[in-house]
Structure formats: C-alpha cells, structure tokens
Design a protein around this motif. Sequence first.
Motif, mmCIF file in Angstrom:
data_model
loop_
_atom_site.group_PDB
_atom_site.id
_atom_site.type_symbol
_atom_site.label_atom_id
_atom_site.label_comp_id
_atom_site.label_asym_id
_atom_site.label_seq_id
_atom_site.Cartn_x
_atom_site.Cartn_y
_atom_site.Cartn_z
ATOM 1 N N ALA A 31 0.773 -1.214 0.039
ATOM 2 C CA ALA A 31 -0.005 -0.043 0.005
ATOM 3 C C ALA A 31 0.871 1.102 -0.054
ATOM 4 C CB ALA A 31 -0.872 0.110 1.154
ATOM 5 N N LEU A 36 -0.737 4.733 -0.922
ATOM 6 C CA LEU A 36 -2.023 4.707 -0.354
ATOM 7 C C LEU A 36 -1.402 4.434 1.434
ATOM 8 C CD1 LEU A 36 -4.088 2.308 -2.205
ATOM 9 C CD2 LEU A 36 -4.608 4.542 -1.863
ATOM 10 N N ILE A 39 -4.001 3.153 3.952
ATOM 11 C CA ILE A 39 -4.204 1.739 4.109
ATOM 12 C C ILE A 39 -2.849 1.123 4.678
ATOM 13 C CG2 ILE A 39 -4.427 -0.057 2.646
ATOM 14 C CD1 ILE A 39 -6.518 1.496 0.983
ATOM 15 N N VAL A 83 -7.007 -3.092 -4.159
ATOM 16 C CA VAL A 83 -7.130 -2.640 -2.671
ATOM 17 C C VAL A 83 -8.314 -3.654 -2.341
ATOM 18 C CG1 VAL A 83 -8.038 -1.162 -0.829
ATOM 19 C CG2 VAL A 83 -6.358 -0.466 -2.607
ATOM 20 N N ASP A 155 -8.812 5.531 2.186
ATOM 21 C CA ASP A 155 -7.567 5.758 2.532
ATOM 22 C C ASP A 155 -7.353 6.893 3.551
ATOM 23 O OD1 ASP A 155 -4.545 4.801 1.914
ATOM 24 O OD2 ASP A 155 -4.536 7.074 1.596
ATOM 25 N N SER A 159 -6.333 6.252 7.776
ATOM 26 C CA SER A 159 -5.013 6.626 8.180
ATOM 27 C C SER A 159 -5.353 7.309 9.930
ATOM 28 C CB SER A 159 -4.743 8.103 7.322
ATOM 29 O OG SER A 159 -5.790 9.149 7.663
#
Length: 168
Positions: A31, A36, A39, A83, A155, A159
């Motif tokens: 990721a 990303l 992720i 994903v 995403d 986080s």
Amino acid sequence: MLKPKIEKAINEQINKELYSAYLYQAMSAHAANIGLEGIANWMDIQAQEEMTHARKFYDYILEQGGKIELVAIEKPDSDYQTVKDMFEKTLAHEKLVTASIHDLVYLAREERDYATEIFLSWFVTEQVEEESNVNAILDKLKLIGDGGNGLFMIDKDLSTRVFTSPVA
Ligand code: FEO
C-alpha cells in the motif's frame, strides 16, 4: 503443566499469528508503494496487533511451564491486483485464523484443559471483532468503489487508526 498436544497446538498458533503479522506487513508495504498511506497505516497496525497475539500465546506457554518451539515463518504474498483484493485476502486469512482458534478450543475441551479453554475465550471474541472490522472496510469498498475518489476517502479514513494494545 500443559499436555503435549495442547503445547504443540499453541506453538503452531504462535507461528500462525507471526505469519499474520508478516502478511499484513507485506500488505502495508504494498500500500505504501502505491501511495496509499492510510491503508499502509491500517495494515501496519494490524501487523502490530498480530505480534501482540503471538506474544500472548508465547507468554501463556511459559506461564504454564511449557516449551516454546519457534519455526520458520512462511513467505507472504506481496502482489495484489486491487485494494479490494487485498482486503478480501485479509478476510479470508482471518477466517482461517478463527477456524484455527476454534479448533484449539475444541482440543482444550477434549483434553479437559479448562485453564486453556478460558484463556482462549479472549481470542474467540477478538476474532469476531477482527472479521467485523475487515467486513466493514469491504462493505465501504463495495459501496464507493476501490478507485478514484472512493479509494481516496477510504485511504483517508484508515489513516486515523492508532495502535492500542488489544491484550488485556
Ligand atoms: Fe491474530 Fe488477526 O488474528
């Protein structure tokens, strides 16, 4: 004192938890490589949680005067098409871990090892939460899609996850 069958099965479970950590760390790296970061963060924390699971089994064997047997950890997959593919593989893996924990409970009952059965109850509950968390992410991916703006939103959402030790 642990019965040999129980000691062997818990040692095998330590390996499965360490493999889980390895698998999610590989997913985190993948990721991060494709930009990303949210992720990557979620998977990184997932890997840390798996280490605490392994540690909990490890400590239990030692507490019961048993022997730890650490063996090689299998190489995890590092290629993911999308994903969604990555989270589907996460869910499939968690289902395997759930089945493995349930097999351990079955064995503890068969061996009349009530202390181990009680110890395992934490993991039975934890697996319900693990599968539910991944299912919730997959539901969102299905709703808003795993490309463009949808992926950007997921995403961003992932986080915010922070590590809190799940071990009581
Ligand atoms: Fe340790 Fe994700 O099960």
